[in-house]
Design a protein around this motif. Sequence first.
Motif, PDB file in Angstrom:
ATOM      1  N   UNK A 136       9.114  13.587   2.667  1.00  0.00           N
ATOM      2  CA  UNK A 136       8.058  13.959   1.742  1.00  0.00           C
ATOM      3  C   UNK A 136       8.568  14.015   0.307  1.00  0.00           C
ATOM      4  N   UNK A 137       7.657  14.068  -0.667  1.00  0.00           N
ATOM      5  CA  UNK A 137       8.077  14.234  -2.063  1.00  0.00           C
ATOM      6  C   UNK A 137       9.014  15.427  -2.221  1.00  0.00           C
ATOM      7  N   UNK A 138      10.115  15.212  -2.924  1.00  0.00           N
ATOM      8  CA  UNK A 138      11.115  16.244  -3.135  1.00  0.00           C
ATOM      9  C   UNK A 138      12.214  16.268  -2.097  1.00  0.00           C
ATOM     10  N   UNK A 168       0.783  -1.218   0.000  1.00  0.00           N
ATOM     11  CA  UNK A 168       0.000   0.000   0.000  1.00  0.00           C
ATOM     12  C   UNK A 168       0.818   1.274   0.000  1.00  0.00           C
ATOM     13  N   UNK A 169       2.138   1.150   0.096  1.00  0.00           N
ATOM     14  CA  UNK A 169       3.025   2.313   0.071  1.00  0.00           C
ATOM     15  C   UNK A 169       3.872   2.218  -1.198  1.00  0.00           C
ATOM     16  N   UNK A 170       3.487   2.950  -2.211  1.00  0.00           N
ATOM     17  CA  UNK A 170       4.159   2.899  -3.508  1.00  0.00           C
ATOM     18  C   UNK A 170       4.936   4.190  -3.721  1.00  0.00           C
ATOM     19  N   UNK A 171       6.249   4.063  -3.839  1.00  0.00           N
ATOM     20  CA  UNK A 171       7.099   5.239  -3.967  1.00  0.00           C
ATOM     21  C   UNK A 171       8.005   5.187  -5.173  1.00  0.00           C
ATOM     22  N   UNK A 172       8.698   6.288  -5.388  1.00  0.00           N
ATOM     23  CA  UNK A 172       9.691   6.400  -6.449  1.00  0.00           C
ATOM     24  C   UNK A 172      10.850   7.204  -5.887  1.00  0.00           C
ATOM     25  N   UNK A 173      12.048   6.659  -5.974  1.00  0.00           N
ATOM     26  CA  UNK A 173      13.219   7.314  -5.403  1.00  0.00           C
ATOM     27  C   UNK A 173      14.374   7.294  -6.389  1.00  0.00           C
ATOM     28  N   UNK A 174      15.251   8.269  -6.236  1.00  0.00           N
ATOM     29  CA  UNK A 174      16.525   8.280  -6.961  1.00  0.00           C
ATOM     30  C   UNK A 174      17.633   7.992  -5.961  1.00  0.00           C
ATOM     31  N   UNK A 175      18.496   7.043  -6.295  1.00  0.00           N
ATOM     32  CA  UNK A 175      19.579   6.618  -5.413  1.00  0.00           C
ATOM     33  C   UNK A 175      20.906   6.889  -6.099  1.00  0.00           C
ATOM     34  N   UNK A 176      21.780   7.579  -5.408  1.00  0.00           N
ATOM     35  CA  UNK A 176      23.151   7.761  -5.870  1.00  0.00           C
ATOM     36  C   UNK A 176      24.076   7.183  -4.807  1.00  0.00           C
ATOM     37  N   UNK A 177      24.780   6.111  -5.132  1.00  0.00           N
ATOM     38  CA  UNK A 177      25.763   5.555  -4.205  1.00  0.00           C
ATOM     39  C   UNK A 177      27.053   6.332  -4.397  1.00  0.00           C
ATOM     40  N   UNK A 232      27.891   5.069   1.666  1.00  0.00           N
ATOM     41  CA  UNK A 232      27.301   6.408   1.714  1.00  0.00           C
ATOM     42  C   UNK A 232      26.554   6.660   0.404  1.00  0.00           C
ATOM     43  N   UNK A 233      25.298   7.075   0.558  1.00  0.00           N
ATOM     44  CA  UNK A 233      24.424   7.257  -0.599  1.00  0.00           C
ATOM     45  C   UNK A 233      23.537   8.478  -0.400  1.00  0.00           C
ATOM     46  N   UNK A 234      23.097   9.046  -1.502  1.00  0.00           N
ATOM     47  CA  UNK A 234      22.125  10.129  -1.491  1.00  0.00           C
ATOM     48  C   UNK A 234      20.813   9.588  -2.048  1.00  0.00           C
ATOM     49  N   UNK A 235      19.734   9.775  -1.288  1.00  0.00           N
ATOM     50  CA  UNK A 235      18.431   9.261  -1.687  1.00  0.00           C
ATOM     51  C   UNK A 235      17.449  10.428  -1.761  1.00  0.00           C
ATOM     52  N   UNK A 236      16.740  10.530  -2.887  1.00  0.00           N
ATOM     53  CA  UNK A 236      15.764  11.597  -3.086  1.00  0.00           C
ATOM     54  C   UNK A 236      14.391  10.999  -3.367  1.00  0.00           C
ATOM     55  N   UNK A 237      13.374  11.574  -2.754  1.00  0.00           N
ATOM     56  CA  UNK A 237      12.003  11.124  -2.969  1.00  0.00           C
ATOM     57  C   UNK A 237      11.457  11.785  -4.230  1.00  0.00           C
ATOM     58  N   UNK A 238      11.342  11.002  -5.306  1.00  0.00           N
ATOM     59  CA  UNK A 238      10.873  11.526  -6.590  1.00  0.00           C
ATOM     60  C   UNK A 238       9.393  11.231  -6.842  1.00  0.00           C
ATOM     61  N   UNK A 239       8.734  10.592  -5.873  1.00  0.00           N
ATOM     62  CA  UNK A 239       7.339  10.223  -6.075  1.00  0.00           C
ATOM     63  C   UNK A 239       6.377  11.152  -5.357  1.00  0.00           C
TER      64      UNK A 239
END
Length: 211
Positions: free
Chosen positions: A154-156, A65-74, A104-111
Amino acid sequence: MAMSLMGCSGTAPRTNAPKASESASASDSASPSASAEPTAGALTEPGADRRLGETATVEWTPKEGVDGKISITVDKLESTSYKQTFSGWKLDEATLARAPYFVRATIENDGDTDLGGYDAPLWGLDDEGNLVEAAAFKEPFKPCAVKTLPKPFAPGASVDACLVMLVPDQGKLIGVSFRPYEEFDPITWQGDLTPYAAPKPSGSPSRSATP
């Protein structure tokens, strides 16, 4: 007071995630054509290979029930030692038999969904082709502190995440894998290890106290 480590590998629950004991061989990677950097916002194809510093954009369902979209940069794979970064921690023999590394990674919420409170969906990959799950701690671990996404996320939103990988049998960490469920053809980052260096204190140095 000494603190104890909780869970070395394969202990933190992840919905639909593979078991940490299963193998993820290098042959699982897709052909070089799957490794092209996607356009901004486009999803990265399963099986893609990434170098450190490159980004993959993926759909991620941390729970039903939790559908997301993320960008991951390792960004970096760091080698360390218990003496250097685990001073003051009480570690058992099983933990000491493992080799410690930081991811170490950067994660962004794109959804459009708040993803706060879920663990960063990355697995370590050792030189035997095995998946290694990030360690969990009972207390804050300052050298590598952000495994769980902040609340809210949150998104963004974007976060600099860090995961502790304890590789069995003093093995070597060679990469990081996004593999949200067992049948997924993993997206993998590989690159050279960087020795851990403690961050320099910020601000002006304080005066030394006199006896």
